[in-house]
Design an enzyme around this catalytic site. Structure first.
Site, PDB file in Angstrom:
ATOM      1  NE  ARG A  19      -2.022  -1.717   3.471  1.00  0.00           N
ATOM      2  CZ  ARG A  19      -2.144  -3.022   3.728  1.00  0.00           C
ATOM      3  NH1 ARG A  19      -3.052  -3.723   3.104  1.00  0.00           N
ATOM      4  NH2 ARG A  19      -1.372  -3.620   4.621  1.00  0.00           N
ATOM      5  CG  MET A  20       2.629   3.042   3.488  1.00  0.00           C
ATOM      6  SD  MET A  20       1.879   4.651   3.197  1.00  0.00           S
ATOM      7  CE  MET A  20       3.314   5.667   2.905  1.00  0.00           C
ATOM      8  N   GLY A  81      10.276   4.188   6.883  1.00  0.00           N
ATOM      9  CA  GLY A  81       8.907   4.421   7.361  1.00  0.00           C
ATOM     10  C   GLY A  81       8.315   3.197   8.015  1.00  0.00           C
ATOM     11  CB  THR A  82       9.527  -0.316   8.074  1.00  0.00           C
ATOM     12  OG1 THR A  82       9.562  -0.416   6.647  1.00  0.00           O
ATOM     13  CG2 THR A  82       9.128  -1.646   8.674  1.00  0.00           C
ATOM     14  CB  SER A 106       6.404   6.499  14.094  1.00  0.00           C
ATOM     15  OG  SER A 106       6.095   7.768  14.645  1.00  0.00           O
ATOM     16  CG  ASN A 107       2.264   9.778  10.831  1.00  0.00           C
ATOM     17  OD1 ASN A 107       2.206  10.593   9.927  1.00  0.00           O
ATOM     18  ND2 ASN A 107       1.258   9.001  11.170  1.00  0.00           N
ATOM     19  CG  HIS A 138      -3.700   1.913  11.965  1.00  0.00           C
ATOM     20  ND1 HIS A 138      -3.460   2.384  13.243  1.00  0.00           N
ATOM     21  CD2 HIS A 138      -2.975   2.706  11.125  1.00  0.00           C
ATOM     22  CE1 HIS A 138      -2.621   3.414  13.170  1.00  0.00           C
ATOM     23  NE2 HIS A 138      -2.306   3.631  11.901  1.00  0.00           N
ATOM     24  CE  LYS A 142      -0.139  -0.125  12.413  1.00  0.00           C
ATOM     25  NZ  LYS A 142       1.047  -0.052  11.536  1.00  0.00           N
ATOM     26  N   GLY A 148       3.264   2.553  15.135  1.00  0.00           N
ATOM     27  CA  GLY A 148       4.491   3.308  15.429  1.00  0.00           C
ATOM     28  C   GLY A 148       4.163   4.722  15.895  1.00  0.00           C
ATOM     29  CB  THR A 149       1.604   7.160  14.759  1.00  0.00           C
ATOM     30  OG1 THR A 149       2.095   7.080  13.426  1.00  0.00           O
ATOM     31  CG2 THR A 149       1.190   8.579  15.073  1.00  0.00           C
TER      32      THR A 149
END
Ligand code: NAD
Length: 250
Positions: A19-20, A81-82, A106-107, A138, A142, A148-149
């Protein structure tokens, strides 16, 4: 005609079928940053990295050690970003950043980085009488939890209160757990549907409550931020940077 950021600067996108990864390829195109290579499971990392100057990684934390080793070997900068890393994996990212320039966040959204700033301010202003809880939601696919955020939000709360993430974080509650202690920071992960990412920080006292909420409705904000981070990182010395550095919020 698309204006290119730098004609010889090229990105490697890892996790390109995810997705990312897909969103990053679109964001790079929108910002005029050429993608030199894009790989997913089964592709050769070493060969792809040779074609690129900087990697943008949204894959799995299980892949991070292999990626760090190859980037160290080829001296390539990294935007990670992982999420979902273990303490040991986090320590190895930190170690690699002594040699390589790395943005690890994390974001990558402007809104969430503003939420980080507001969370620190609110914790300082409201003081120790307010109970602290973080709720995140989420999509159903996920894998890691909490997000992470959410972890970064708890780390900010813990930092202001002089607490520790590993010791004072309380993940969900089940059964006869007793009354909440003033020190604990509760974290609750909700999963379902196609939610891109919602985060709420609750500051609860007797008689009043403050809630700070961010809701992401598109991955484009994370992907655009990651490409912006790669551009910002170009030519920077070795070090561990985050999105607050990229956005000049520090
Ligand atoms: P996803 O499952 O859709 O995509 C992950 C992709 O990585 C998949 O295509 C998978 O095959 C690939 N992959 C896994 N292991 C690999 C390997 N060894 N080599 C190459 N490719 C590999 O997941 P996603 O929603 O795109 O999220 C990916 C990661 O990014 C997660 O850790 C997620 O929490 C994180 N994320 C971070 C942010 C942020 O702003 N920092 C935003 C969204 C998601």
């Amino acid at each position: 005609m698309r204006v290119h950021f730098m004609s010889d600067f090229k990105l490697l996108v890892t996790g390109c079928k995810g997705r990312m990864g897909q969103a990053v390829i679109d964001a790079a195109d929108a910002q005029g940053v050429p993608v030199g290579a894009a790989i997913d499971v089964g592709d050769s990392l070493a060969a792809a990295l040779e074609l690129s100057h900087c990697v943008i990684d949204f894959t799995s934390h299980h892949f991070t050690d292999e990626l760090l080793a190859e980037c160290l070997k080829q001296k390539k900068s990294m935007v990670i970003g992982t999420t979902g890393h273990t303490s040991d994996e986090l320590a190895r990212i930190k170690e690699a950043s002594k040699t390589l320039p790395i943005v690890f966040a994390s974001n990558f959204s402007v809104g969430v980085n503003t939420l980080f700033w507001l969370t620190r301010k609110a914790t300082e202003l409201l003081g120790p009488d307010f109970d602290l809880e973080v709720i995140e939601m989420h999509h159903r696919l996920k894998k890691d939890s909490p997000s992470g955020t959410a972890r970064t939000l708890v780390e900010i709360l813990a930092d202001v209160r002089g607490l520790e993430y590993d010791k004072d974080c309380r993940h969900g509650r089940f059964g006869d757990v007793g009354a909440r202690t003033p020190k604990e920071i509760g974290v609750h992960a909700i999963r379902g549907g196609d939610v891109v990412g919602d985060h709420t920080v609750v500051f609860a006292n007797v008689g009043e409550r403050v809630e700070l909420t961010h809701k992401a409705s598109s991955r484009d904000t994370f992907a655009g931020g990651a490409v912006r981070a790669a551009r910002w990182l170009h030519g920077k010395p070795a070090g561990l940077y985050d999105m607050q550095d990229v956005l000049g919020l520090k």
